[in-house]
Structures are given as C-alpha cells and as structure tokens.
Design a protein around this motif. Sequence first.
Motif, short mmCIF file in Angstrom:
data_model
loop_
_atom_site.label_atom_id
_atom_site.label_comp_id
_atom_site.label_asym_id
_atom_site.label_seq_id
_atom_site.Cartn_x
_atom_site.Cartn_y
_atom_site.Cartn_z
N SER A 116 66.35 14.97 7.69
CA SER A 116 66.98 15.26 8.99
C SER A 116 68.41 15.72 8.80
O SER A 116 68.92 16.53 9.59
N LYS A 137 59.13 13.65 9.14
CA LYS A 137 57.82 13.24 9.60
C LYS A 137 57.35 12.11 8.69
O LYS A 137 56.62 12.31 7.73
N ASP A 138 57.80 10.90 9.02
CA ASP A 138 57.57 9.75 8.15
C ASP A 138 56.61 8.78 8.82
O ASP A 138 56.98 8.05 9.75
N GLU A 196 62.76 18.27 4.28
CA GLU A 196 62.14 17.05 4.79
C GLU A 196 63.19 16.04 5.24
O GLU A 196 62.84 14.97 5.71
N VAL A 236 63.71 10.14 11.58
CA VAL A 236 62.55 10.96 11.90
C VAL A 236 62.87 11.76 13.16
O VAL A 236 63.53 11.28 14.07
N ASP A 250 61.26 12.70 15.82
CA ASP A 250 60.16 12.51 16.75
C ASP A 250 60.71 11.86 18.02
O ASP A 250 61.10 10.70 18.00
#
Length: 208
Positions: A196, A130-131, A194, A151, A153
């Motif tokens: 991936s 989550k950057d 944190e 990330v 997302d």
Amino acid sequence: MVNVATIKDIARMAHVSHMTVSRVINGKPGVKAATKKRILRLVKELDYQPNLVARSLVVKRSKNLGMIITTIRNPFYIELAQGIEDTARACGYNVILCCTNYDLLLEGEHIRELRRRGVDGIILTSAQIKDGHVAALAHEGFPLVLVNRRVLDPDLSEKVDYIGIDNVKGGEIALEHLLKMGHRRIGIIRGSLESSVTMERMEGACKA
C-alpha cells in the motif's frame, strides 16, 4: 536439577488448600490476615514463580503480543520494533517478533504459530494490499493492528486499526518539490506493487 516450587508445595507447607494459596497470590479477599502472611512468607522463601501458561488459561490473557515485520534488515523496522517493544513492556506485555521476508505464505505460518502460542493480539507491518490473512483475522474479530502497510479494501477499513503516515501526501510533496526546481523528466523508483505504501506514494506523485 533445580526444584521449582508449586502452589501445592506452598499449600502443603502452609497447611491450607491450594485454592487458598491461589487467592492470596492473585490478591483476592477472603483469607485471614495471619494465613495470608504465612503464605506470602513461603512464596518469598521458596521464590515461587507463577505458571504463566496456566494463568493465561484462567484469565484468558497471555500478556504476549505477536509482531510480524517484513525484514529486520531494514533500519525502519528495527526502530519500529524497538518502539513497540518498549511500549509493550511498559504496559506489562512481552513481544514475539517474526519476519516474513516478503513471503505471504510465511506470514500465514507466523500468524498460525502466534495463535497457537495464545498471543493476545498481533501487530502486522507486512500486509499486502490484498491480504487474505488480514481479512480472516478481521472477520473473526481477533485483535489486530496494521502498521505502515494496510489492505486497500474499503470493507475492512472499519474493522482493522491502522497506524501510518499519509503516503499520498508524501508522494505529492516529493514531486511538487522537483517540479518547483524546474525538473520535468522525472523518474520514480518504486517498491512492490503489493504494498500500500508504493501504491499510495505513486498516487500522490501522479496527483502532483
């Protein structure tokens, strides 16, 4: 003190305008052969070196790239950085290397400093799942490539280029190997949640 020749110096000595000198140096047409020859001779004699900062303002390109890694102590990143440096130089680019030491705030500072230096793009290997920095650059459309880490997302997957291995498959293969050897009480030493890489390898292990 070393005197550095400028375009105006060459123009004065060649008895032409500085715009004419600029056209010759940048390989543009419209200059008589004799004038061009005279200017190029002076460029060589005076060992003229173009002002890269000024040129980047004109062409909107600095030929510099930023590379942000987590730590230079990791042999993986040393090899990665060397490969990127070799490839970039072959394409006429320079690379500015920054280390985050796994600090997201420091990552942000590096990104801002690289932007101030006018880099043409950033290669980021330190992204967290989550950057916000990645999201901000992606939404702006700034050239960005994620390497090794990304990330998680879905909305950003089509906006950000990513280069890496199939970590899910890697975790799955590793656990399958141990299972085939007859092991059942298997421990996993993982990295940061944190990252991936950690999440994907865990996913593959659980899948096996």
